[in-house]
Design a protein around this motif. Structure first.
Motif, PDB file in Angstrom:
ATOM      1  N   CYS A  84       0.899  -1.213   0.060  1.00 52.68           N
ATOM      2  CA  CYS A  84       0.004   0.355   0.412  1.00 52.68           C
ATOM      3  C   CYS A  84       0.940   1.368  -0.443  1.00 52.68           C
ATOM      4  O   CYS A  84       0.401   2.507  -0.375  1.00 52.68           O
ATOM      5  CB  CYS A  84      -0.828   0.327   1.367  1.00 52.68           C
ATOM      6  N   CYS A  87       1.046   4.201  -2.801  1.00 53.53           N
ATOM      7  CA  CYS A  87       0.106   5.515  -2.353  1.00 53.53           C
ATOM      8  C   CYS A  87      -0.211   5.899  -0.779  1.00 53.53           C
ATOM      9  O   CYS A  87      -0.812   7.668  -1.145  1.00 53.53           O
ATOM     10  CB  CYS A  87      -1.031   4.706  -3.330  1.00 53.53           C
ATOM     11  N   HIS A  88      -0.256   5.500   0.276  1.00 58.44           N
ATOM     12  CA  HIS A  88      -0.347   5.630   1.270  1.00 58.44           C
ATOM     13  C   HIS A  88       1.176   5.805   2.494  1.00 58.44           C
ATOM     14  O   HIS A  88       1.536   4.830   2.522  1.00 58.44           O
ATOM     15  CB  HIS A  88      -1.340   4.668   2.269  1.00 58.44           C
ATOM     16  N   ALA A 111     -13.939   8.643   3.700  1.00 58.40           N
ATOM     17  CA  ALA A 111     -13.131   9.422   2.388  1.00 58.40           C
ATOM     18  C   ALA A 111     -13.439  10.827   3.716  1.00 58.40           C
ATOM     19  O   ALA A 111     -13.466  12.132   2.870  1.00 58.40           O
ATOM     20  CB  ALA A 111     -14.385   9.673   1.421  1.00 58.40           C
ATOM     21  N   TYR A 118     -11.487  13.508  -2.418  1.00 59.23           N
ATOM     22  CA  TYR A 118     -11.709  11.734  -3.170  1.00 59.23           C
ATOM     23  C   TYR A 118     -12.501  11.494  -4.326  1.00 59.23           C
ATOM     24  O   TYR A 118     -13.457  12.628  -4.525  1.00 59.23           O
ATOM     25  CB  TYR A 118     -13.092  11.076  -1.627  1.00 59.23           C
ATOM     26  N   SER A 119     -12.870  10.650  -4.915  1.00 57.32           N
ATOM     27  CA  SER A 119     -13.623  10.431  -5.501  1.00 57.32           C
ATOM     28  C   SER A 119     -14.829  10.493  -5.429  1.00 57.32           C
ATOM     29  O   SER A 119     -14.895  10.076  -4.197  1.00 57.32           O
ATOM     30  CB  SER A 119     -13.941   8.856  -6.728  1.00 57.32           C
ATOM     31  N   TRP A 129     -15.557   3.610   8.879  1.00 60.10           N
ATOM     32  CA  TRP A 129     -14.671   2.712   8.674  1.00 60.10           C
ATOM     33  C   TRP A 129     -15.106   1.785   9.286  1.00 60.10           C
ATOM     34  O   TRP A 129     -14.877   1.640  10.815  1.00 60.10           O
ATOM     35  CB  TRP A 129     -13.052   2.858   8.103  1.00 60.10           C
ATOM     36  N   TRP A 137     -14.074  -3.379   0.750  1.00 54.54           N
ATOM     37  CA  TRP A 137     -13.108  -2.248   0.370  1.00 54.54           C
ATOM     38  C   TRP A 137     -11.310  -2.985   0.191  1.00 54.54           C
ATOM     39  O   TRP A 137     -11.382  -3.140  -1.278  1.00 54.54           O
ATOM     40  CB  TRP A 137     -12.771  -1.357   1.177  1.00 54.54           C
ATOM     41  N   THR A 148     -14.077   3.832  -7.758  1.00 53.17           N
ATOM     42  CA  THR A 148     -13.191   4.624  -6.897  1.00 53.17           C
ATOM     43  C   THR A 148     -11.373   5.030  -8.025  1.00 53.17           C
ATOM     44  O   THR A 148     -11.534   4.084  -9.391  1.00 53.17           O
ATOM     45  CB  THR A 148     -12.605   3.802  -5.906  1.00 53.17           C
ATOM     46  N   LYS A 149     -11.006   5.478  -7.570  1.00 51.37           N
ATOM     47  CA  LYS A 149      -9.918   6.129  -8.187  1.00 51.37           C
ATOM     48  C   LYS A 149      -8.204   4.992  -7.333  1.00 51.37           C
ATOM     49  O   LYS A 149      -7.106   5.330  -7.439  1.00 51.37           O
ATOM     50  CB  LYS A 149      -9.291   7.451  -8.244  1.00 51.37           C
ATOM     51  N   MET A 150      -9.028   4.815  -5.779  1.00 49.45           N
ATOM     52  CA  MET A 150      -7.944   3.310  -6.020  1.00 49.45           C
ATOM     53  C   MET A 150      -7.833   2.193  -6.714  1.00 49.45           C
ATOM     54  O   MET A 150      -8.146   1.318  -6.564  1.00 49.45           O
ATOM     55  CB  MET A 150      -8.333   3.109  -4.365  1.00 49.45           C
TER      56      MET A 150
END
Ligand code: HEC
Length: 230
Positions: A84, A87-88, A111, A118-119, A129, A137, A148-150
């Protein structure tokens, strides 16, 4: 005279077949008794019962996520998080990158990370969450939030997802981990599977085939049906 000999021979054969059939039947009954009084893997079972306890196709059926969380490991999750990291960031105060910073994500609004754009797909979800929606997810982001853009395919292994979630949960205030599902129902399910498999195996018993061969050679007696295993 010849005819009578044939008849006698015929009846003798017929009786033999009945006896064989009866023997098979009692064999079945004993098999079942054996099975009822044994537990797969305890050493007292016919081998096919023990074998039946080895998971086969059923291993694909996923347990509830609580099951994997109970045997999960946040340290393993930390190393899984390498997937991950491109990107994170997940450290406290970590900057948004391609994806939002993930510090203190569990239990907080979907989000909701400040300063990240966010998208609509994810922003429109609503709610916080938790273990269930995070599990969905991470399994397949594009299924949980189509559009989603992930651009990450997802984690097919439920244990990987549980481990990463436990790690994310540590990186922030954290939420309560659900208790593991009761193990009793699992044993019952396994016993039922073993019973089903055991019966299937019995029906394939080679004795049945042998008997059919004999019946074939006996003309009239061929009408005798050998009882099949249930
Ligand atoms: C290729 C880049 C990329 C990778 C790899 C990636 N993500 Fe993401 N992630 C994103 C993007 C982009 C978003 C924002 C999604 C959106 O707005 O639709 C996101 C959003 C998220 C969110 C939602 C955060 C919030 O504030 O609601 C979580 C949780 C998340 N990712 C976890 C993970 C985990 C865990 C992994 C590794 C298993 C991972 N991501 C791998 C790009 C990535």
């Amino acid at each position: 005279m010849d005819d009578r000999k044939n008849t006698i021979a015929g009846w003798a054969l017929f009786a033999g077949i009945i006896a064989l059939g009866a023997a098979l039947l009692t064999g079945e009954i004993f098999h079942d008794d054996d099975f009822d009084s044994c537990t797969a893997g305890d050493g007292y079972c016919p081998s096919y019962v023990a074998d039946a306890s080895v998971p086969t196709g059923d291993v694909e059926a996923e347990q509830p996520i609580a099951f994997y969380l109970a045997q999960g490991d946040a340290t393993r999750g930390e190393s899984q998080f390498a997937k991950c990291q491109a990107c994170h960031a997940i450290n406290q105060g970590g900057a948004n990158g391609i994806g939002p910073g993930l510090y203190n994500t569990m239990g907080n609004p979907i989000a909701g990370h400040a300063g990240y754009s966010y998208s609509d797909a994810l922003a429109g979800k609503g709610g916080n969450w938790d273990w269930d929606n995070m599990n969905e997810w991470l399994k397949k982001p594009s299924a949980f939030a189509p559009g989603t853009k992930m651009s990450f395919a997802g984690l097919p292994d439920p244990q990987d997802r549980a481990d990463i979630m436990l790690y994310m949960n540590q990186m922030g205030s954290g939420i309560a981990i659900p208790p593991p599902p009761p193990p009793v129902s699992e044993d019952e399910a396994a016993a039922e599977d073993a019973a089903a498999d055991g019966d299937a195996q019995t029906a394939e018993d080679t004795n049945v085939e042998l008997n059919e061969d004999e019946v074939e050679g006996t003309g009239d007696a061929g009408g005798v049906d050998v009882p099949e295993a249930q």
